[in-house]
Design an enzyme around this catalytic site. Structure first.
Site, mmCIF file in Angstrom:
data_model
loop_
_atom_site.group_PDB
_atom_site.id
_atom_site.type_symbol
_atom_site.label_atom_id
_atom_site.label_comp_id
_atom_site.label_asym_id
_atom_site.label_seq_id
_atom_site.Cartn_x
_atom_site.Cartn_y
_atom_site.Cartn_z
ATOM 1 N N PRO A 100 -6.077 36.396 64.719
ATOM 2 C CA PRO A 100 -7.017 36.360 65.858
ATOM 3 C C PRO A 100 -8.410 36.864 65.477
ATOM 4 C CG PRO A 100 -4.916 37.293 66.535
ATOM 5 C CD PRO A 100 -4.883 37.185 65.025
ATOM 6 N N GLU A 124 -7.528 42.160 67.806
ATOM 7 C CA GLU A 124 -8.060 42.049 66.443
ATOM 8 C C GLU A 124 -9.477 41.469 66.421
ATOM 9 O OE1 GLU A 124 -5.060 40.923 67.390
ATOM 10 O OE2 GLU A 124 -3.800 42.495 66.528
ATOM 11 N N HIS A 146 5.106 39.013 59.432
ATOM 12 C CA HIS A 146 4.855 40.331 58.846
ATOM 13 C C HIS A 146 4.798 40.239 57.321
ATOM 14 C CE1 HIS A 146 6.157 41.627 62.818
ATOM 15 N NE2 HIS A 146 5.821 42.859 62.542
ATOM 16 N N LEU A 174 -5.451 46.751 71.579
ATOM 17 C CA LEU A 174 -4.723 45.818 70.723
ATOM 18 C C LEU A 174 -5.463 44.481 70.734
ATOM 19 C CD1 LEU A 174 -0.844 45.758 70.961
ATOM 20 C CD2 LEU A 174 -2.205 44.207 69.580
ATOM 21 N N GLN A 228 -3.202 45.444 61.545
ATOM 22 C CA GLN A 228 -1.911 46.112 61.364
ATOM 23 C C GLN A 228 -1.005 45.394 60.368
ATOM 24 O OE1 GLN A 228 0.846 47.005 64.853
ATOM 25 N NE2 GLN A 228 -0.175 48.947 64.431
ATOM 26 N N GLU A 247 -5.479 49.504 65.375
ATOM 27 C CA GLU A 247 -4.347 49.729 66.268
ATOM 28 C C GLU A 247 -3.433 50.796 65.664
ATOM 29 O OE1 GLU A 247 -2.978 45.736 66.202
ATOM 30 O OE2 GLU A 247 -4.811 45.002 67.163
#
Lengths: 330, 358
Positions: A95, A66, A135, A64, A88, A35
């Site tokens: 996923p 995974e 994140h 997008l 990312q 991505e």
């Protein structure tokens, strides 16, 4: 390790970018997919320049998706390609775990070893970057626990380049977790041109005699700081595991035999984290070398907290030094 | 990009009923090709029926029955070239037979023996996919990879109606659409996912309707009409080879056998509907078509059935005569270069196996 001798001063992200350029140049069957890896050059710029240099078919902006990225990578391997997939962020890779567990790690095995799946999956991982939820995870346990997959986590720019190159050239699937905290904050000398750090070899980041701090990725610099902080009190060895599978057991056992004291530092949650595996190996194979219990300094068994709280969650200099002192006093 | 029209709702059919509905014809299929197609149908039917018996005799493990799904499998494979790749689910476990795979290989798979593992490149047939729909992205990736190389190969993925609820189906179909990959998505809509009916699987009027969301054509065929499947897949393959991208083919039938040997569908299925479907099962319908055309008679039928039965007799004998696999196989095939710990584990296992509990 082979290289052309010249060194460049690069950040960790630049070293990874260099590896991708060198490896795509070296093998025309290699392609990068993920991505925002193409037009944007990756959200951390690790794939910057590849699309211009190698074209949109070898640096592919994917949907997008995974699981779709890892799944189509399996099919690309069957068509003779060597895909390097970017997830990312650490936690956005979940996923894709379905494909990783059910196919990426198993497909070679279910062909009786007759077909290769040289997939590289790379992703930024780890905390300390003051980012929104999901994140800042350290998901290495999920990957190391998946048979058929290898896992590497570099802690320096040179190793980032060399381990990524090794992963891309490896005939088996390799997951490379990149310490995003140090993408731009760490600089170091990196061999120019081809540079490969073989999987399965740990690195003694610092030699010492009294206690070993074992770590990988972003915890290695922390352990080096701890060694500095303990200077005058104890001689501290820092062992950078850097290849979680295959694991350099010999290096772990050698260091344990030398110092007799081992503290393992990981930022992932504690239970069944990789530190637990290392501790189990020491319990099985080094018991008579140890002068005290194997201690762990880890994240806690809670979701990675909002970033105003992340310094409480992450292993800190104080916690690592405290563990080392407790062990030295045992 | 070509305009994508709403999916066709009507079921395409070629084979008539020998009564009010006339037989159609597929252009380009000569007598030999028609009989070869029959041979494949009979081979698959024989494999399936023998496998149920072998299971009852304890000679293979749990087996996923594909009775009355032979038409969509054989029809599709005959419409493709040997360079095209097939990605089967467990419902198409024996589809490799149509590419020359020995029956013993597939039977070994169902016997849990590693001789049931094959190199996909030997037959251009992917491994049997057990989890639902997760092979759809593989087929999309293979097709995309072939396209990158400028090769004319297409890929076909077989999956069921339930698979269209899975994320992997969506991601694979979407990837194929975006990459304009030469892929055929062949949905075996037998209207049951074990015990869950299609109405509990989707609110879409037809599964082919999903195609438009991926920017690809969707067609519906009678899944028990081997010629209708053949024609639809051939058309999809031609479009894919010409750069037209993927196609969704919904092959509609009604499951009239248990999901697998471990399943008892009497608790949930419509038994009257099953009887209707069995009366119009796909091998018999094609048999009738060929006889009306004058290319099949009792003698040829017997010969073809005899060949298939003999292949299965030899296949199960061969599978049963294989030696027990060596324990080293447990460790050897997961990695090209196994981590050193595995060699240690194998040595330990051999040591313990060589010891005595006494």
């Amino acid at each position: 390790m082979f290289s052309e001798g010249r060194l460049a001063e690069l950040t960790l992200a630049e070293a990874l970018n260099d590896a991708l350029h060198v490896e795509l140049e070296r093998d025309e069957r290699t392609l990068v997919m993920g991505e925002d890896v193409g037009r944007a050059g990756g959200v951390f710029r690790v794939t910057a320049g590849l699309r211009d240099r190698f074209g949109p078919d070898r640096c592919v902006d994917t949907p997008l998706a995974e699981a779709g990225i890892m799944g189509t990578a399996v099919g690309l391997c069957m068509a003779g390609w060597r895909p390097v997939c970017e997830m990312q962020y650490d936690a956005f890779s979940y996923p894709g775990l379905d494909q990783l567990i059910t196919h990426v790690g198993r497909y070679r095995w279910r062909t009786g070893g007759r077909m290769e799946f040289p997939i590289t999956v790379r992703m930024p991982y780890g905390g300390g970057v003051k980012a929104p939820e999901l994140h800042e995870d350290s998901p290495e346990t999920y990957y190391v626990h998946t048979p058929g997959v290898k896992v590497a986590i570099p802690s320096t720019p040179a190793d980032a380049k060399g381990l990524l190159a090794a992963a891309i050239r490896d005939p088996d699937p390799v997951v490379v977790l990149e310490p995003k905290l140090h993408y731009r904050t760490m600089r170091g000398e990196v061999p120019e041109g081809e540079h490969v750090v073989p999987l399965g070899r740990a690195r003694v980041a610092r030699e010492g005699d009294d206690v070993t701090l074992v770590a990988y990725g972003s915890m290695v610099p922390l352990c080096e700081q701890a060694a500095d902080a303990l200077a005058g009190e104890a001689s501290v060895e820092v062992l950078d595991i850097r290849s979680l599978r295959p694991l350099d057991e010999d290096a772990l056992l050698a260091s344990a035999a030398k110092t007799g004291r081992v503290v393992i530092v990981q930022e992932a949650p504690r239970t069944l984290g990789f530190a637990a595996e290392l501790a189990a190996i020491l319990a099985e194979k080094a018991i008579l070398d140890l002068r005290g219990p194997v201690l762990r300094v880890t994240g806690y068994d809670v979701p990675f907290p909002f970033w105003k709280l992340e310094d409480y969650y992450l292993p800190s200099l104080e916690r690592v030094v405290d563990a080392a002192r407790r062990l030295l006093a045992f | 990009m070509a305009q994508v029209l709403p999916a066709e709702r009507d079921l395409r059919r070629v084979i008539g009923d020998g009564d009010g509905v006339p037989d159609g014809e597929v252009e380009g299929l000569d007598e030999q090709a028609l009989v070869d197609l029959y041979r494949s149908l009979v081979l698959l039917r024989t494999y399936d029926e023998r496998s149920v018996v072998y299971h009852r005799q304890g000679r293979i493990g749990t087996y996923a029955i594909f009775w009355n799904h032979e038409a969509m499998q054989a029809g599709a494979v005959h419409a493709l070239s040997d360079d095209d790749w097939i990605f089967p689910s467990y419902r198409e476990s024996a589809i490799g037979l149509l590419r020359g795979m020995p029956a013993a290989t597939v039977l070994s798979w169902w016997r849990g023996h590693p001789a049931g593992w094959w190199n996909p490149a030997d037959y251009n047939v992917g491994s049997i996919c057990v989890p639902i729909a997760t092979h759809v992205p593989h087929a999309a990736g293979l097709a995309w990879g072939k396209k990158l190389d400028g090769e004319p190969s297409v890929a076909i993925a077989f999956f069921g109606d339930g698979a269209t609820s899975e994320g992997a189906f969506h991601e694979g179909a979407n990837f194929a659409g975006v990459m304009s990959a030469p892929l055929i998505l062949l949905c075996n809509n037998n209207q049951w996912a074990i015990s869950t009916p299609l109405s509990a699987q989707t609110a879409a009027e037809t599964l082919a309707d999903k195609a438009v969301g991926y920017g690809m054509p969707g067609v519906r065929v009678d899944g028990a009409d081997v010629l209708a499947v053949y024609e639809a897949v051939r058309e999809a393959a031609e479009r894919a080879r010409a750069g037209g991208g993927p196609t969704f083919v919904e092959a509609v039938t009604y499951r009239c056998a248990p999901h697998a040997t471990a399943d008892d569908p009497r608790a949930y299925i419509d038994l009257e509907r099953v009887e209707e479907e069995r009366a119009r099962e796909c091998v018999g319908r094609y048999d009738g078509y060929l006889r009306r055309l004058g290319v099949l008679d009792d003698a040829l039928t017997e010969e073809i059935r005899g060949e298939a039965a003999e292949m299965l007799r030899r296949g199960i004998a061969e599978a049963e005569s294989l030696p027990e696999p060596d324990p080293a196989v447990v460790f050897e095939w997961a990695y090209a270069e196994p981590p050193p710990a595995l060699a240690h584990d194998l040595a330990e296992l051999r040591r313990v196996l060589g010891g005595s509990l006494g």
